[in-house]
Design an enzyme around this catalytic site. Structure first.
Site, short mmCIF file in Angstrom:
data_model
loop_
_atom_site.label_atom_id
_atom_site.label_comp_id
_atom_site.label_asym_id
_atom_site.label_seq_id
_atom_site.Cartn_x
_atom_site.Cartn_y
_atom_site.Cartn_z
N CYS A 138 0.83 -1.21 0.00
CA CYS A 138 0.00 0.00 0.00
C CYS A 138 0.87 1.25 0.00
O CYS A 138 1.42 1.63 1.04
CB CYS A 138 -0.94 -0.02 1.20
SG CYS A 138 -1.93 1.48 1.36
N CYS A 141 -0.33 4.06 2.21
CA CYS A 141 -0.05 3.85 3.63
C CYS A 141 1.43 4.07 3.94
O CYS A 141 1.78 4.69 4.94
CB CYS A 141 -0.41 2.42 4.05
SG CYS A 141 -1.95 1.83 3.42
N ASP A 142 2.30 3.52 3.11
CA ASP A 142 3.72 3.42 3.48
C ASP A 142 4.67 4.25 2.63
O ASP A 142 5.86 4.36 2.97
CB ASP A 142 4.16 1.94 3.40
CG ASP A 142 3.35 1.06 4.36
OD1 ASP A 142 2.96 1.57 5.41
OD2 ASP A 142 3.10 -0.10 4.03
#
Ligand code: NAP
Length: 337
Positions: A138, A141-142
């Site tokens: 992701c 997300c990261d």
């Protein structure tokens, strides 16, 4: 120990952000929900490290800690839990029947399906070892953790192009590794990625191994046409080869699209009256913890309102007087595909 003989108002399948938020809302509506959270509860956030994009945590929070906090919150407001997988569901008549791996049969007036989706993985042991330590599924997300670093994106579909384009805004370089010489992604996404000055492509190539110590340091690549093996120093690997919604249990009972994602027909309600959908199980667009939690809230509110119009409502449940029953609700919600 749960009372297996009782007919539950709401049974929630799934213990990720969608299921737990649904549990918090349903419990606070005095519906005494039962969450069948699965043998490995917590959803995809259990596989991540720092979560910086879930609002409310100024200093970020570890994924598993966030899930523990959500579960504790749900329990505190009255949700009950069964830490087992659901292995069978009969939605053909009400009360609905859900059977768990341990053989418990639970009956429910309403069901919220929040079983999520799982990112498809390459199947390399090293990929599991480095998950959350340089391997991610992701970028939203990261990606932030890879600012000015060199990353690889694996895949050739829209997800891979989207991840590559997102990462190109912050990484030093992005290399898309694809197993063929043509992309599966839509033309517009291909064009954007192919034209981007920071995105390079390595064709006909697969990731054979992810190398590192405490964190990812390199990938070993195999040329699919020549068999040649090379190593490329890298800081992060984003696996973007698709997701698989966890919907097998409901095949033939709940409407799904061609990729197996469930389809809501009215608000968060599925094609079966009394069965509601929340999170990645029907959302392949946003797929964020916070949007899944939002869907959990919506599904619980829809279930509560639907139950209000359901004569089978348990006497212990509390209703605000004057709230309209769903049957008389003015506007149906949007249909999601
Ligand atoms: P997808 O279309 O199935 O593409 C998966 C890609 O990963 C393919 O290029 C495939 O290679 C590759 N792949 C699969 N297994 C692999 C493996 N084991 N090793 C290496 N490569 C592998 O999945 P997706 O990209 O997640 O898209 C899913 C759906 O969501 C599509 O309908 C897509 O249009 C939609 N979507 C849309 C957007 C958008 O519009 N912004 C964004 C994301 C997703 P091959 O090509 O060789 O099969």
């Amino acid at each position: 120990m749960i009372d297996a003989d009782a007919i539950r108002n709401v049974v929630i399948l799934g213990g990720g952000p969608a299921g737990l938020t649904a549990a918090i809302y349903a419990a606070r509506a005095n519906l005494r929900p039962l969450v069948i959270e699965g043998g490995e509860a917590g959803g995809q956030l259990m596989l991540t490290t720092l979560v910086e994009n879930y609002s409310g945590f100024a200093d970020a929070i570890m994924g598993p800690d966030l899930m523990t906090a959500m579960r504790t919150q749900a329990e505190r407001v009255g949700a009950e839990f069964l830490t087992e997988d659901a292995v069978a569901a009969d939605l053909s008549q009400r009360p609905f029947r859900i059977t768990t791996q341990g053989g418990t049969e639970v009956r429910a007036r309403a069901v919220i399906v929040a079983t999520g989706a799982s990112a498809k993985m390459l199947g390399l042991p090293s990929e599991q070892r480095f998950l959350g330590r340089g391997v991610s599924t992701c970028a939203t997300c990261d990606g932030f953790f890879f600012r000015q670093q060199d990353v690889v994106v694996v895949g050739g579909g829209d997800s891979a192009m989207e991840e590559a384009l997102y990462l190109a805004n912050m990484a030093h370089s992005v290399t898309v590794v694809h197993r063929r010489d043509t992309l599966r992604a839509s033309k517009i996404m291909q064009d954007r990625a192919l034209k981007h000055p920071k995105i390079a492509f390595v064709w006909n190539t697969e990731v054979a191994e992810i190398l590192g110590d405490g964190k990812v340091r390199a990938v070993r690549l195999r040329d699919m046409t020549t068999g040649e093996i090379t190593e490329r120093p890298i800081d992060g690997v984003f696996v973007a080869i698709g997701h698989r919604p966890n919907t097998d249990l409901f095949k033939g009972q709940l409407a799904m699209d061609a990729a197996g994602y469930m389809v809501a027909t009215r608000g968060t309600m599925s094609n079966v009256e009394g069965v509601f959908l929340a999170g990645d199980v029907h959302d392949h667009t946003y797929r964020q913890a916070i949007t899944a939690a939002g869907f959990g809230c919506m599904a619980a509110m829809d279930a509560e309102r639907w139950l209000q119009g359901d004569e089978a409502l348990a006497p212990e449940a509390h209703w605000s007087p004057g709230q309209p029953a769903v049957a008389t609700r003015a506007k149906p919600g949007p249909t999601r595909a």
